[in-house]
Design an enzyme around this catalytic site. Structure first.
Site, PDB file in Angstrom:
ATOM      1  N   GLY A 244     -31.622 -53.001-102.514  1.00  0.00           N
ATOM      2  CA  GLY A 244     -32.590 -53.899-102.729  1.00  0.00           C
ATOM      3  C   GLY A 244     -33.290 -55.293-100.922  1.00  0.00           C
ATOM      4  N   GLY A 282     -29.939 -48.731-100.415  1.00  0.00           N
ATOM      5  CA  GLY A 282     -30.393 -47.486 -99.673  1.00  0.00           C
ATOM      6  C   GLY A 282     -30.876 -47.534 -98.740  1.00  0.00           C
ATOM      7  N   ARG A 283     -31.940 -48.258 -98.674  1.00  0.00           N
ATOM      8  CA  ARG A 283     -33.051 -48.422 -96.832  1.00  0.00           C
ATOM      9  C   ARG A 283     -32.178 -49.191 -96.561  1.00  0.00           C
ATOM     10  NH1 ARG A 283     -38.527 -49.139 -98.109  1.00  0.00           N
ATOM     11  NH2 ARG A 283     -37.960 -50.205 -99.912  1.00  0.00           N
ATOM     12  N   ARG A 319     -45.407 -44.200 -97.076  1.00  0.00           N
ATOM     13  CA  ARG A 319     -45.081 -45.540 -97.147  1.00  0.00           C
ATOM     14  C   ARG A 319     -46.463 -46.147 -96.785  1.00  0.00           C
ATOM     15  NH1 ARG A 319     -41.725 -48.881 -95.306  1.00  0.00           N
ATOM     16  NH2 ARG A 319     -41.992 -49.741 -97.609  1.00  0.00           N
ATOM     17  N   TYR A 323     -48.358 -47.933-100.024  1.00  0.00           N
ATOM     18  CA  TYR A 323     -47.499 -49.633-100.549  1.00  0.00           C
ATOM     19  C   TYR A 323     -47.963 -50.092 -98.783  1.00  0.00           C
ATOM     20  CZ  TYR A 323     -43.952 -47.566-101.900  1.00  0.00           C
ATOM     21  OH  TYR A 323     -42.772 -45.868-102.836  1.00  0.00           O
ATOM     22  N   CYS A 348     -57.167 -34.925 -95.059  1.00  0.00           N
ATOM     23  CA  CYS A 348     -59.155 -35.407 -95.383  1.00  0.00           C
ATOM     24  C   CYS A 348     -58.932 -36.142 -95.862  1.00  0.00           C
ATOM     25  CB  CYS A 348     -60.089 -33.402 -95.717  1.00  0.00           C
ATOM     26  SG  CYS A 348     -59.620 -33.012 -94.501  1.00  0.00           S
ATOM     27  N   GLU A 349     -58.495 -38.103 -95.920  1.00  0.00           N
ATOM     28  CA  GLU A 349     -58.902 -38.701 -96.559  1.00  0.00           C
ATOM     29  C   GLU A 349     -58.381 -40.071 -95.796  1.00  0.00           C
ATOM     30  OE1 GLU A 349     -56.450 -40.221-100.098  1.00  0.00           O
ATOM     31  OE2 GLU A 349     -56.146 -37.741-100.129  1.00  0.00           O
ATOM     32  N   TYR A 377     -36.995 -43.553 -97.357  1.00  0.00           N
ATOM     33  CA  TYR A 377     -38.450 -43.408 -98.592  1.00  0.00           C
ATOM     34  C   TYR A 377     -39.136 -42.504 -97.294  1.00  0.00           C
ATOM     35  CZ  TYR A 377     -35.736 -46.021-101.483  1.00  0.00           C
ATOM     36  OH  TYR A 377     -35.015 -47.350-102.240  1.00  0.00           O
TER      37      TYR A 377
HETATM   38  N1  LLP Z   1     -30.589 -48.942-107.570  1.00  0.00           N
HETATM   39  C1  LLP Z   1     -32.363 -49.125-108.038  1.00  0.00           C
HETATM   40  C2  LLP Z   1     -32.420 -48.724-109.835  1.00  0.00           C
HETATM   41  C3  LLP Z   1     -33.386 -48.370-107.310  1.00  0.00           C
HETATM   42  O1  LLP Z   1     -34.138 -48.187-107.930  1.00  0.00           O
HETATM   43  C4  LLP Z   1     -33.575 -48.465-106.131  1.00  0.00           C
HETATM   44  C5  LLP Z   1     -34.181 -47.780-105.293  1.00  0.00           C
HETATM   45  C6  LLP Z   1     -32.532 -48.526-105.574  1.00  0.00           C
HETATM   46  C7  LLP Z   1     -31.266 -48.513-105.795  1.00  0.00           C
HETATM   47  C8  LLP Z   1     -32.243 -48.168-103.965  1.00  0.00           C
HETATM   48  O2  LLP Z   1     -33.525 -49.878-102.999  1.00  0.00           O
HETATM   49  P1  LLP Z   1     -32.827 -50.313-101.668  1.00  0.00           P
HETATM   50  O3  LLP Z   1     -31.576 -50.345-101.471  1.00  0.00           O
HETATM   51  O4  LLP Z   1     -33.095 -48.937-101.146  1.00  0.00           O
HETATM   52  O5  LLP Z   1     -34.432 -51.037-101.257  1.00  0.00           O
HETATM   53  N2  LLP Z   1     -40.174 -45.443-101.983  1.00  0.00           N
HETATM   54  C9  LLP Z   1     -40.176 -47.740-101.614  1.00  0.00           C
HETATM   55  C10 LLP Z   1     -38.971 -47.656-102.552  1.00  0.00           C
HETATM   56  C11 LLP Z   1     -39.144 -47.274-104.052  1.00  0.00           C
HETATM   57  C12 LLP Z   1     -37.069 -47.435-104.496  1.00  0.00           C
HETATM   58  C13 LLP Z   1     -37.022 -47.609-106.263  1.00  0.00           C
HETATM   59  N3  LLP Z   1     -36.040 -47.744-106.270  1.00  0.00           N
HETATM   60  C14 LLP Z   1     -40.677 -47.359-100.428  1.00  0.00           C
HETATM   61  O6  LLP Z   1     -40.820 -46.571 -99.500  1.00  0.00           O
HETATM   62  O7  LLP Z   1     -40.451 -48.656-100.184  1.00  0.00           O
END
Ligand code: LLP
Length: 428
Positions: A244, A282-283, A319, A323, A348-349, A377
């Site tokens: 997160g 992740g991010r 994204r 969002y 086309c949107e 993502y």
């Molecule tokens: N763990 C769980 C259980 C999750 O659901 C997620 C992300 C992560 C870890 C990793 O989170 P991060 O460190 O990447 O924030 N598509 C969206 C983001 C969706 C995140 C879903 N879950 C975007 O492009 O912002």
């Protein structure tokens, strides 16, 4: 910090000039930097150097959903990371990339019996289960295989994460986790199930978090729960604090907390927990390590501001349309002049808009532009809307680069559909 820099006026990924990649592979194309990925892993590991986490140290399980490319996962495997997976597909990808099953956690609200079996066969580290019915199903599957599944309950701490509603997961009305107030009862039931070995607590409140307060509040609730569970006789040896942590997208906005500040907060809150900590970033690992490279098709005059029409579209990078996300947009060969423009794709949107009234480098037809911070993502959420082929991906390392997913031929996309016999006969 990333390794996308101007050298002699041309944007490079490490030592590779982006126009060389565009020339060879075509556009749009995602370009990832190995040095940036490895740097972020090192920074995240260093940030956790002072957390108490038992003899094995913390398990950093990369959230595969952020970037499942096999070459990226293999790079992370090489750096010692595990994986957080949310489907059988992600599990197989992580294993195919060389990630050790013993470093894999399986999250998600909708694991099927087939996926549970696959994960059990491979001997993963932990299932993060999200409901009592799921606990029962997993127990049945494990018993049938003569196994016990290592589990943590993901608890829903009911905190407001302060991020976009679509990526907020820790509120009581969100679909995720077992309600905090139900947790003790859920653990009591799970402990009585013959196919489960209850070992931990998990939490994840959302993504692109730009304030540590909500995470701290959630972790404190986990700490309380661990103490209550132990008092009730459960043996808790792991605590998974999810992912997160946000990354900077818009250079005009305050920088989100750095991994160091996050690590210090975690060390403080988790002191004395006596568990192995698990993280699911992740991010923060891959976000700044990738760009989407695109070419300007033409610039169309607008009533107020011009429309810069690029060959990437919302299907390649969802994204902004999903969002309202902000991605920095740069010319690959900036001359210092700026303009205000709307940057759009060919779909086309009207949702196919990357930015409105954006102050950006002056660009004209045929110029290359990059959408920055697209390593997380990005490609993974691409689709083929408007019959556009899936976006290819390139990985750079120093002065070397390689295609790590080729451009899907449009013929392959079309051939993926098959005709039913009654139409085929008619056409024969
Ligand atoms: N763990 C769980 C259980 C999750 O659901 C997620 C992300 C992560 C870890 C990793 O989170 P991060 O460190 O990447 O924030 N598509 C969206 C983001 C969706 C995140 C879903 N879950 C975007 O492009 O912002």
């Amino acid at each position: 910090m990333d390794h996308f820099t101007l050298k002699h006026g041309v944007l490079h990924a490490e030592d590779v000039a982006l126009p060389a990649i565009a020339e060879a592979v075509g556009t749009p194309v995602y370009v990832y930097s190995t040095a940036t990925i490895e740097r972020h892993v090192a920074v995240f590991k260093a940030a956790l150097a002072n957390v108490e986490s038992g003899p094995h140290g913390p398990l950093i399980a990369f959230a595969v959903k952020a970037n499942p490319n096999r070459a990226v996962l293999a790079t992370l495997a090489g750096a010692g990371l595990g994986a957080d997976v949310v489907s059988g597909g992600e599990l197989l990808r992580a294993l195919a990339a060389g990630i050790d099953a013993g470093k894999i956690v399986f999250s998600g609200v909708g694991k099927t019996a087939t996926e549970m079996r696959l994960a059990l066969e491979n001997g993963i580290f932990q299932f993060n289960i999200e409901s009592e019915p799921e606990a029962e199903m997993l127990s049945e599957v494990a018993v049938a295989m003569g196994l016990r599944a290592p589990v943590a309950f993901r608890v829903n701490p009911n905190v407001v994460a302060g991020t976009h509603a679509k990526i907020s997961t820790g509120g009581s009305e969100d679909k995720f986790g077992v309600a905090y107030d139900r947790a003790m009862a859920a653990y009591a039931r799970a402990a009585a199930l013959p196919g489960l070995a209850v070992q931990g607590v998990a939490v994840h409140i959302g993504s692109q978090l730009t304030d540590l307060g909500p995470s701290r509040a959630a972790f404190e609730r986990v700490g309380t729960l661990i103490a209550d569970l132990r008092a009730a006789g459960h043996r808790i040896t792991t605590a998974d604090l999810g992912g997160g942590l946000g990354v900077p997208y818009d250079p005009t906005k305050p920088i989100p907390p750095l991994p160091d500040a996050y690590g210090a907060m975690v060390a403080e809150v988790t002191a004395g927990w006596n568990v192995r900590l698990v993280f699911e970033p992740g991010r923060v690992i891959v976000g700044n390590a990738g760009v989407l490279l695109s070419q300007v098709i033409r610039v169309k005059p607008g009533v107020t501001d011009p429309f810069v029409i690029v060959d990437a579209a919302m299907n390649d990078l969802m994204r902004p349309s999903l969002y309202d996300a902000w991605h920095d947009i740069r010319s690959v060969t900036p001359n210092g002049d700026k303009m205000t423009a709307n940057i759009v794709g060919p779909i086309c949107e009207s949702g196919d808009t990357f930015a409105k009234k954006r102050q950006m480098d002056v660009v004209k037809a045929d110029d290359l532009v990059t959408f920055m911070t697209a390593g997380a993502y990005g490609a993974t959420m691409a689709n083929t809307y408007n019959s556009r082929a899936l976006t290819p991906e390139v990985l750079v390392s120093g002065n070397k680069w390689a295609i790590v997913r080729g451009r899907q031929p449009i013929e392959a996309l079309i051939a993926g559909d098959t005709l039913p016999p009654w139409i085929e006969e008619e056409q024969a």
